[in-house]
Design a protein around this motif. Sequence first.
Motif, mmCIF file in Angstrom:
data_model
loop_
_atom_site.group_PDB
_atom_site.id
_atom_site.type_symbol
_atom_site.label_atom_id
_atom_site.label_comp_id
_atom_site.label_asym_id
_atom_site.label_seq_id
_atom_site.Cartn_x
_atom_site.Cartn_y
_atom_site.Cartn_z
ATOM 1 N N LYS A 214 0.987 -1.158 0.010
ATOM 2 C CA LYS A 214 -0.014 -0.129 0.100
ATOM 3 C C LYS A 214 0.963 1.291 0.027
ATOM 4 N N LEU A 215 1.656 1.436 0.739
ATOM 5 C CA LEU A 215 2.738 2.353 0.781
ATOM 6 C C LEU A 215 3.700 2.634 -0.335
ATOM 7 N N GLY A 216 3.803 1.645 -1.296
ATOM 8 C CA GLY A 216 4.370 1.701 -2.358
ATOM 9 C C GLY A 216 3.464 2.528 -3.453
ATOM 10 N N GLY A 217 2.314 2.116 -3.335
ATOM 11 C CA GLY A 217 1.260 2.561 -4.409
ATOM 12 C C GLY A 217 1.053 4.107 -4.024
ATOM 13 N N TYR A 218 0.822 4.586 -2.727
ATOM 14 C CA TYR A 218 0.965 5.992 -2.484
ATOM 15 C C TYR A 218 2.261 6.742 -2.759
ATOM 16 N N LEU A 219 3.422 6.098 -2.554
ATOM 17 C CA LEU A 219 4.558 6.789 -2.886
ATOM 18 C C LEU A 219 4.730 6.958 -4.296
ATOM 19 N N ASN A 220 4.098 5.886 -5.215
ATOM 20 C CA ASN A 220 4.014 6.178 -6.481
ATOM 21 C C ASN A 220 3.254 7.277 -7.108
ATOM 22 N N ASP A 264 1.310 2.335 -14.043
ATOM 23 C CA ASP A 264 1.058 3.111 -12.765
ATOM 24 C C ASP A 264 -0.381 2.321 -12.281
ATOM 25 N N PHE A 265 -1.204 2.116 -13.379
ATOM 26 C CA PHE A 265 -2.607 1.710 -12.847
ATOM 27 C C PHE A 265 -2.447 0.247 -12.618
ATOM 28 N N ALA A 266 -1.514 -0.590 -13.020
ATOM 29 C CA ALA A 266 -1.498 -1.802 -12.621
ATOM 30 C C ALA A 266 -0.853 -1.978 -11.144
ATOM 31 N N LEU A 267 0.246 -0.975 -10.850
ATOM 32 C CA LEU A 267 0.542 -1.087 -9.438
ATOM 33 C C LEU A 267 -0.359 -0.604 -8.521
ATOM 34 N N LEU A 268 -1.108 0.404 -8.720
ATOM 35 C CA LEU A 268 -2.128 0.725 -8.041
ATOM 36 C C LEU A 268 -3.323 -0.449 -7.563
ATOM 37 N N VAL A 269 -3.576 -1.124 -8.525
ATOM 38 C CA VAL A 269 -4.455 -2.106 -8.535
ATOM 39 C C VAL A 269 -3.942 -3.198 -7.491
ATOM 40 N N GLN A 270 -2.545 -3.406 -7.678
ATOM 41 C CA GLN A 270 -1.768 -4.509 -6.900
ATOM 42 C C GLN A 270 -1.778 -3.936 -5.434
ATOM 43 N N SER A 271 -1.667 -2.385 -5.497
ATOM 44 C CA SER A 271 -1.455 -1.932 -3.937
ATOM 45 C C SER A 271 -2.841 -1.905 -3.355
ATOM 46 N N GLY A 272 -3.911 -2.364 -3.789
ATOM 47 C CA GLY A 272 -5.023 -2.658 -3.148
ATOM 48 C C GLY A 272 -6.231 -1.608 -3.742
#
Length: 367
Positions: A214-220, A264-272
């Motif tokens: 989740k942190l990775g998604g927000y930092l991204n 970025d979209f894929a990362l956000l989905v993976q981040s929850g």
Amino acid sequence: MPPPPAPLSIEALEEKLQQCPVVADLNAAKRAAAPTTSTLTSRLFAVLFPGSPATNALLATLYISGPPNFLLALCPTDIDPSSLSVMVAFAVGGLLGDTLFHLLPEIFLGEDSPEHVRFVLVEPNRNLLLGVAIMVGFMAFVAMDKGLRIATGGAGGHDHGHGHHDEVAPSAAVVATGIEDAKDGVKSRKKSKKDVYSKPEAQAAAKEINPSVKLGGYLNLIADFTHNITDGLAMSASFYASPTIGATTTVAVFFHEIPHEVGDFALLVQSGFSKRAAMGAQFVTAVGALLGTLIGIAVQELGGNGGAGAICCSPFTAGTFLYVGTVAVIPELLETGPHKSAELRKTLVQFAAIAVGAGIMLYISWD
């Protein structure tokens, strides 16, 4: 003794050269040989960018921010970011093609005029300063990339597999371990699909997202917003330099935005994030591009409507494109797997994509 004459500026020398009879003959020959109809590319650019440099920069920002974000509605939520390597290779060809075929020649030699011939006055010190500006642009992005890595505990990176942060941009500030956890989580959910649906407690566990992911998604998202600001700055600087530079820069950045947004979209989905929330977050980060464009326009207008500001910003833009196309992205394309035949086919496809991207920019610049 009379005082020595004041040195002539480049503009004054150009004006005197145009009065030379030989140059007048060359101008007449050039106008006679000029095509009577405009090319398809020039007509398209005239439709897309019909206004002043400020208006065109704002339009370009809408072009590079809007369509890629709307395309996310067509993306499946289980897209694998690593499958974007061909799109990334195509974007690399576009960025490097724009830099090598258009930006650098015009930075050092100037832009051609359809009305008259132009002569290049060699000024070694001016060329050195232009080279310094290119290096400053390159190193500025190295510093931003390094700063984000330090801020995130040394785990940042510029990786299209998890999200791109550019050009025209700072690298993705994502927690690497969190991303790996996300990848493993996606794989394990795929492998144990039957078990998940057969056991309610397992299904609930599958929905839990590692906090580091989740942190990775927000930092991204933060790094994405910063990256979009630099995109906007590049747009404004390029259009104030010349309409042609602005148009080709828009094309190059647009090529790069598609894999960037999808990654970025894929990362956000993976981040929850849900699909709707991920798309909304991407639209919010797109505001950064508009902010950067407005800042760039203000700087150009306050600096004399183009003048020295555009001259300095074009080399800076070239330096950032070189960083994004080489240091930030090429290492990802160099990654290989254990299967030699598959990697060879993948490499050939990537090189073909780079050639297509660069070929499009060569065609636009040649026209």
